[in-house]
Write an enzyme that holds these catalytic residues in place. Structure first.
Site, mmCIF file in Angstrom:
data_model
loop_
_atom_site.group_PDB
_atom_site.id
_atom_site.type_symbol
_atom_site.label_atom_id
_atom_site.label_comp_id
_atom_site.label_asym_id
_atom_site.label_seq_id
_atom_site.Cartn_x
_atom_site.Cartn_y
_atom_site.Cartn_z
ATOM 1 N N GLY A 38 0.790 -1.215 0.000
ATOM 2 C CA GLY A 38 0.000 0.000 0.000
ATOM 3 C C GLY A 38 0.828 1.274 0.000
ATOM 4 N N HIS A 39 2.115 1.144 -0.159
ATOM 5 C CA HIS A 39 2.996 2.315 -0.027
ATOM 6 C C HIS A 39 4.021 2.324 -1.146
ATOM 7 C CE1 HIS A 39 5.674 5.159 2.185
ATOM 8 N NE2 HIS A 39 4.534 5.518 2.724
ATOM 9 N N PHE A 40 3.819 2.565 -2.271
ATOM 10 C CA PHE A 40 2.663 3.078 -2.979
ATOM 11 C C PHE A 40 2.379 2.163 -4.165
ATOM 12 C CE2 PHE A 40 4.600 6.759 -0.948
ATOM 13 C CZ PHE A 40 3.516 7.392 -0.371
#
Length: 108
Positions: free
Chosen positions: A24-26
């Protein structure tokens, strides 16, 4: 820790390509979050006898600069420089400095 300022240790650390933080990053351009990079610095310090005692006291992050992204599968060289009440750190990925800063142990 008189004289501790001369102690300098480098610890190698590999960041797994499948580390959950990358999901989720990124999306599309995965980068290691700065807080996880700092956690790797603290983990490296735990393995250094001159620094491990300082980890028993509360710590203050006195300074931190994140200079370049850390990507999945990177191998980091974490250099720790002991000081009287803490340590400085520099994190390199290959020839690139990705982060540097200073931790201090708070006085009891």
């Amino acid at each position: 820790m008189a004289g501790a300022s001369t102690e300098r240790v480098t610890v190698l650390c590999r960041i797994a390509a499948d580390h959950p933080a990358f999901a989720g990053h990124f999306p599309g351009r995965p980068l290691l979050p700065g807080v996880l990079l700092l956690a790797e610095v603290l983990e490296a310090a735990r393995g250094v006898p001159a620094l491990s005692g300082l980890l028993e006291a509360p710590l203050t992050l006195k300074a931190a600069k994140f200079l370049a992204p850390v990507q999945p599968g990177s191998t980091l060289a974490i250099t720790l420089q002991a000081e009287t009440t803490g340590w400085r750190f520099e994190v390199m990925c290959g020839e690139v400095v990705v982060a540097k800063g200073q931790f201090a142990a708070d006085a009891p």
